[in-house]
Each structure stands twice: as C-alpha cells, then as structure tokens.
Design a protein around this motif. Structure first.
Motif, short mmCIF file in Angstrom:
data_model
loop_
_atom_site.label_atom_id
_atom_site.label_comp_id
_atom_site.label_asym_id
_atom_site.label_seq_id
_atom_site.Cartn_x
_atom_site.Cartn_y
_atom_site.Cartn_z
N LEU A 1 0.83 -1.21 0.00
CA LEU A 1 0.00 0.00 0.00
C LEU A 1 0.86 1.25 0.00
CD1 LEU A 1 -2.86 -0.98 2.49
CD2 LEU A 1 -2.87 -1.06 0.00
N ALA A 2 2.00 1.21 0.68
CA ALA A 2 2.90 2.37 0.70
C ALA A 2 3.45 2.65 -0.70
CB ALA A 2 4.05 2.12 1.68
N VAL A 3 3.80 1.60 -1.44
CA VAL A 3 4.30 1.78 -2.80
C VAL A 3 3.22 2.40 -3.68
CG1 VAL A 3 5.00 0.56 -4.89
CG2 VAL A 3 6.02 -0.06 -2.69
N LEU A 4 2.00 1.87 -3.60
CA LEU A 4 0.92 2.39 -4.43
C LEU A 4 0.56 3.83 -4.05
CD1 LEU A 4 -1.35 -0.79 -4.59
CD2 LEU A 4 0.40 -0.03 -6.18
N TYR A 5 0.67 4.15 -2.76
CA TYR A 5 0.40 5.52 -2.32
C TYR A 5 1.46 6.49 -2.83
CZ TYR A 5 -1.14 9.25 0.84
OH TYR A 5 -1.62 10.43 1.36
N LEU A 6 2.73 6.04 -2.87
CA LEU A 6 3.79 6.88 -3.42
C LEU A 6 3.58 7.15 -4.91
CD1 LEU A 6 7.02 5.47 -1.72
CD2 LEU A 6 6.06 7.75 -1.43
N ILE A 7 3.14 6.13 -5.63
CA ILE A 7 2.84 6.31 -7.05
C ILE A 7 1.73 7.35 -7.23
CG2 ILE A 7 1.93 5.17 -9.13
CD1 ILE A 7 3.25 2.58 -8.10
N PHE A 8 0.69 7.22 -6.41
CA PHE A 8 -0.42 8.17 -6.50
C PHE A 8 0.04 9.58 -6.15
CE2 PHE A 8 -4.03 10.53 -4.82
CZ PHE A 8 -5.01 10.29 -5.79
N ASN A 9 0.85 9.72 -5.11
CA ASN A 9 1.31 11.04 -4.69
C ASN A 9 2.15 11.72 -5.76
OD1 ASN A 9 0.08 11.23 -2.24
ND2 ASN A 9 1.82 10.53 -1.04
N GLU A 10 2.97 10.95 -6.48
CA GLU A 10 3.77 11.53 -7.55
C GLU A 10 2.87 12.05 -8.67
OE1 GLU A 10 7.08 12.99 -9.36
OE2 GLU A 10 6.95 12.11 -7.35
N GLY A 11 1.76 11.39 -8.89
CA GLY A 11 0.81 11.88 -9.88
C GLY A 11 -0.01 13.05 -9.37
N TYR A 12 -0.31 13.04 -8.08
CA TYR A 12 -1.10 14.12 -7.47
C TYR A 12 -0.34 15.44 -7.50
CZ TYR A 12 -3.45 16.84 -3.83
OH TYR A 12 -4.09 17.83 -3.13
N LEU A 13 0.95 15.39 -7.21
CA LEU A 13 1.79 16.59 -7.27
C LEU A 13 3.22 16.14 -7.56
CD1 LEU A 13 1.87 19.66 -6.98
CD2 LEU A 13 2.45 19.35 -4.57
N ALA A 14 3.70 16.47 -8.75
CA ALA A 14 5.02 16.04 -9.17
C ALA A 14 6.10 16.53 -8.21
CB ALA A 14 5.32 16.54 -10.58
N SER A 15 7.09 15.68 -7.96
CA SER A 15 8.16 16.06 -7.05
C SER A 15 9.03 17.16 -7.63
CB SER A 15 9.02 14.83 -6.71
OG SER A 15 9.52 14.23 -7.91
N SER A 16 9.02 17.30 -8.95
CA SER A 16 9.77 18.36 -9.60
C SER A 16 9.10 18.72 -10.91
CB SER A 16 11.22 17.90 -9.87
OG SER A 16 11.90 18.87 -10.65
N THR A 17 9.06 20.02 -11.21
CA THR A 17 8.51 20.49 -12.48
C THR A 17 9.52 21.39 -13.18
OG1 THR A 17 7.42 22.34 -11.33
CG2 THR A 17 6.11 20.34 -11.68
#
Length: 260
Positions: A188-204
């Motif tokens: 679940l932690a891995v899937l949540y990290l994937i979602f978070n990267e899509g929710y707000l990119a770590s870098s733009t």
C-alpha cells in the motif's frame, strides 16, 4: 522480433492492454520463477501479436492467445540455453502440466507478482519502479519521465531490482495469512507513493505538468486490483476510497492556465 525493437512494439500494445500485460507477466513469473524471462517472453508475445493480428485479426480470446504464445517463447528461450545447468532445472516445468500449489493466503498470480515487486528487501525507489514496470506495464521511458530521471538510470534501477530478487532468492508468493498484514502495508505504501507523484510532481523544473493523471490513474487501477483480490481488507478499501476522493477533485486543482 526481439530485443529493444521487439520491446518497443510490445509495450506499445501493452499500453492499450495493460491488464493483459500484467496477467501474462504474472503467469510466466509464477511458472518459471524468473522476472527477466517473464518480461522478455511477454514482450516477444506482444510483438508477435502486432504482426499476426494485423494479418489474421484479433483472436476470440486475446488474453489466452498472448499467454500461450508467451509460454512458447519462454520454452524456446529455455531450450536455447539448456547448456546451463540451472536452465536444465527450469526446463523441467515443460513436463509439469498441473497448476502449482498455493503458497500464500491468496492464490492469484498478479498478487504474487505485486508482493514480489514490493518486497521489503528492495529499496523503496526500486519497489516503485519495478511495480510500475512489471505490474503496471509502463515503459521504462514513461517511468523515467514520471520520476524525472534519465531512461538509462531508470532502466538500471529496474535491472538491479530484478537482480536483487534473483540473488536473494526472494520467493514468488503471497505472504502467509499471518504475515500478510505487515507485507500488505508495504504494498500500500508503494501504491500511495505512485499516487502522490501523480497528485503533485516532485519536480517540475523541466516544464512537466504538476499533476499527472496517468500516474494517479495507474495507482487507482492497481489498488482496485488489490481490492478485488482482498475484498474484506479495510486498509485496502480505505486507501482506494481516499484516492478516489482526491482524484474526484483533480479538475478543480488547476486554473485555466494550468497553474495550481
């Protein structure tokens, strides 16, 4: 068609049929216990599908056709490498027509693959990358773009993760019922990290949009899969509900100019 060219064709098809990609890879990984072999045989099967289906049309059961073709590709590869003792042992599965015995709390190939990719022996970045590649069916280039690294760097990360699984002899199985809650939290932690990267990119910094629906959508798809396989698990249901609630507000997070 094999190698890089075959992989490009296969993953192009996989983008449109990621569920089939995950099923084929998971089935091969369970049968042969080798992620590299599973991925390469699946890629060759998808490449063959592009050629054959263009001429003959899509078969009545595309998933079954892909799985059967991928099995044949894997068998051919094992036969070509029979000079190696370990491949001799792997080739014994050719005479095993029966299904494998369940080795965990839930008997599902995709769930086995998901837990293998998210094994705690792997570093978290490796777990995320391997899950997106093997279970999600994303290309190396897509994953690299999502996490702002070069494709070669991401490819090396995925290669090292697969090598770690092989060298550490990480079992391809779902944890036992007793161990499942602890291991489930890591998935679940891995899937949540994937979602978070899509929710707000770590870098733009390179002009990438701050919100990436492709990643949030893939995370939701994978959690839905986990939910289907573990329908009575409240933690899985809770994460899916959270993702769906947040995703429902996605269009309201940007103004007309694309800014947050």
């Amino acid at each position: 068609m094999t190698g890089a060219a075959g992989d490009e064709v296969a993953t192009a098809l996989a983008r449109a049929h990621r569920e089939e990609w995950a099923r084929v890879v998971a089935t091969l990984a369970r049968r042969y216990g080798d992620l590299d072999l599973a991925e390469e045989a699946a890629a060759e099967a998808f490449a063959t599908a592009v050629e054959r289906w263009s001429a003959d049309g899509v078969p009545p059961a595309p998933g079954g056709w892909l799985t059967t073709t991928a099995h044949r590709k894997a068998i051919d590869r094992l036969r070509r490498e029979r000079v190696r003792d370990d491949k001799h042992r792997e080739a014994l599965v050719l005479t095993d027509a029966g299904p494998p015995a369940p080795t965990g709390a839930v008997d599902d190939d995709r769930l086995r693959l998901l837990f293998t990719c998210c094994h705690p022996a792997l570093a978290m970045p490796a777990r995320v990358a391997l899950t997106l590649r093997m279970v999600g069916g994303l290309t190396v280039g897509e994953i690299a773009h999502a996490f702002m690294v070069q494709p070669t760097t991401m490819g090396q990360r995925i290669t090292r993760a697969k090598a770690k699984i092989a060298q550490a002899r990480i079992p391809y199985r779902v944890p036992t019922a007793q161990d499942l809650p602890a291991r489930r939290d890591g998935v679940l932690a891995v899937l949540y990290l994937i979602f978070n990267e899509g929710y707000l990119a770590s870098s733009t910094d390179d002009g990438t949009q701050p919100i990436r629906p492709a990643l949030t959508g893939e995370a939701i798809r994978l959690v839905r899969l986990l939910r289907q396989l573990l329908p009575d698990d409240g933690e899985v249901a809770g994460l899916l509900a959270l993702m769906l609630l947040v995703e429902a507000r996605r269009l309201a997070r940007l103004d007309e100019d694309g800014g947050l």
